[in-house]
Design a protein around this motif. Structure first.
Motif, mmCIF file in Angstrom:
data_model
loop_
_atom_site.group_PDB
_atom_site.id
_atom_site.type_symbol
_atom_site.label_atom_id
_atom_site.label_comp_id
_atom_site.label_asym_id
_atom_site.label_seq_id
_atom_site.Cartn_x
_atom_site.Cartn_y
_atom_site.Cartn_z
ATOM 1 N N TRP A 154 0.767 -1.071 -0.064
ATOM 2 C CA TRP A 154 -0.106 -0.326 0.165
ATOM 3 C C TRP A 154 0.791 1.564 -0.323
ATOM 4 C CZ3 TRP A 154 -4.052 -2.191 4.160
ATOM 5 C CH2 TRP A 154 -5.391 -2.433 3.284
ATOM 6 N N ASP B 209 0.868 4.012 -3.006
ATOM 7 C CA ASP B 209 0.239 5.031 -2.533
ATOM 8 C C ASP B 209 1.381 6.037 -2.994
ATOM 9 O OD1 ASP B 209 -2.267 4.516 -1.232
ATOM 10 O OD2 ASP B 209 -1.003 4.827 0.941
ATOM 11 N N GLN C 87 -7.862 10.987 -9.161
ATOM 12 C CA GLN C 87 -6.563 11.235 -8.272
ATOM 13 C C GLN C 87 -5.641 12.502 -8.781
ATOM 14 O OE1 GLN C 87 -4.131 8.035 -7.710
ATOM 15 N NE2 GLN C 87 -6.061 6.637 -6.393
ATOM 16 N N GLY D 88 -0.038 7.220 5.576
ATOM 17 C CA GLY D 88 -1.101 5.874 4.612
ATOM 18 C C GLY D 88 -1.496 4.669 5.399
ATOM 19 N N ARG E 260 -7.267 7.990 -0.551
ATOM 20 C CA ARG E 260 -6.061 8.045 -1.689
ATOM 21 C C ARG E 260 -6.162 9.982 -0.914
ATOM 22 N NH1 ARG E 260 -3.924 3.555 -4.439
ATOM 23 N NH2 ARG E 260 -3.911 1.709 -2.805
ATOM 24 N N GLN F 298 -3.449 12.583 -0.346
ATOM 25 C CA GLN F 298 -2.951 13.661 -0.706
ATOM 26 C C GLN F 298 -2.979 14.889 -1.071
ATOM 27 O OE1 GLN F 298 -2.045 12.565 -4.622
ATOM 28 N NE2 GLN F 298 -1.524 10.382 -4.312
#
Length: 404
Positions: free
Chosen positions: A12, A16, A241, A255, A393, A397
């Motif tokens: 992960w 990420d 994203q 994360g 995610r 970010q």
């Protein structure tokens, strides 16, 4: 299984950051993965058979008494698992960093996996360990496990369909694309699924014929790999994203705890653990079609196509169902329908088990009905996975960029 969760946490973290890690962190992970590969290879190729020969240890005697496995081969299988995770982890960093800027976050693995995957498909068909007289049953088991582990290192998954499932942050647009263009693209796949069993039906031993694994599967796979790579370049990624140039470095602990705070991940993990209790069991349709009905050729193609087609008309109405009902209502209805369907099948088998024709007809009818109720929840499940995996995610970010 406990080891897999450790590797998953590191996976992960790498995913990420799309493989772009601080040099010190990247070096540490490469050292870890290389040690795993070396340790795994040592466990695979060291002659533990000679070392454990004549041992009076109870555990060794118990393992040696099992069919198809021994204590030495169990060490080799464990070593295969460790080597596999090290190899996959190292490739995950290397190829993401090299190929994502050019091919995108989903399609990149097509280009690094295509050739080795084709090689492994041919190796599995032509490997000499099928010769029963040359290798013992114990050796064939761990060698097969090793070959399939290497085969699974190279994913070559349905990445282009993944692109369409993640094509937009807008739920309506995602569901629209999932319900119409993707469903139309499955027509060619359905046609192939009808032709292949007919070809298999012409073989001398049908599904058990070695020619299936030496010629039919490898050649078919090679043709579709070429087609996939030809058309992959025309698929454009649009995912919820930030673009690569605006990517912000995510700390390992940020994360990990970001994931740990997501209660839906916990639900998925618990469900996965419960579902793993059924690992190793054959799929019901496989038992029904191949072992009970002994189907092959055109008969197999027609029944499989009929059951598969049952889900197409409801899938075209997925956008309507999602507007009319909540995700929770759809998934609860889906689970109830599966429970009722399989309960009916079990009851028929229990009370009318001697009437094979009746049991077969009821099974096919229930599979047809359950397939009708399956496609809309499948689309909903895909969309839930997108919301759980990608949108958090994106927020992570975005929060990280605010603290910079």
């Amino acid at each position: 299984m406990p080891l897999s969760y450790v590797w998953t946490l590191i996976w992960w973290f790498v995913c990420d950051n799309l493989g772009f890690l601080p040099k010190k962190t990247e070096r540490k992970l490469y050292i870890l993965y290389m040690c795993m590969i070396a340790g795994g290879l040592f466990m695979i190729f060291f002659p533990f058979d000679n070392l454990l020969a004549g041992s009076t240890n109870r555990f060794v005697l118990f393992m040696n008494g099992l069919k198809g496995i021994s204590c030495a081969s169990a060490i080799k299988i464990l070593g295969t698992n460790i080597m596999f995770n090290g190899w996959v982890g190292a490739r995950n960093i290397f190829w993401r960093k090299k190929l994502i800027p050019k091919f995108g976050r989903y399609k990149y693995s097509l280009y690094c996996d295509a050739i080795p995957k084709v090689i492994m498909v041919f190796v599995l068909g032509w490997a000499p360990f099928y010769n029963v007289g040359t290798y013992s049953e114990v050796d064939r088991v761990w060698i097969a496990n090793l070959l399939f582990a290497v085969y699974n290192v190279f994913g070559f998954l349905n990445n282009m369909e993944t692109c369409t499932q993640n094509i937009s942050p807008n739920v309506r647009e995602r569901i629209f694309v999932r319900s119409y263009p993707i469903k139309l693209s499955h027509i060619f796949y359905s046609i192939f699924n009808m032709i292949l069993p007919i070809i298999i039906g012409k073989l001398k031993y049908k599904w058990e014929d070695i020619a299936l694994f030496k010629w039919v599967i490898p050649i078919s796979f090679l043709v579709f790999v070429v087609l996939t790579l030809v058309f992959a370049g025309r698929v454009k990624e649009r995912i919820p994203q930030p673009p690569l140039e605006k990517k912000v470095q995510i700390n390992f602990w940020d994360g990990m705890f970001g994931v740990m705070r997501n209660r839906y991940y916990w639900i998925y993990t618990v469900v996965g653990l419960l579902d793993s209790l059924g690992n190793g069991m054959l799929v019901f349709t496989t038992v029904l079609y191949l072992y009970t009905f002994r189907l092959s050729g055109a008969a197999y193609s027609i029944i499989v196509a009929l059951v598969s087609f049952a889900g197409t008309p409801p899938d075209l109405f997925t956008p309507y169902f999602i507007k009319r009902f909540t995700y929770k209502q759809i998934m609860v209805f889906f689970q109830y329908s599966r429970a009722i369907g399989y309960s009916i099948i079990v009851c028929v088998y229990w009370f009318f088990g001697e009437n094979l024709m009746l049991c077969g007809i009821v099974s096919v009818i229930m599979l047809f009905i359950m397939e009708m109720f399956k496609t809309v929840p499948t689309a909903v499940n895909h969309d839930m996975e997108i919301r759980i995996a990608h949108l958090p995610r994106h927020r992570l970010q975005r929060n990280a960029s605010r603290t910079v």
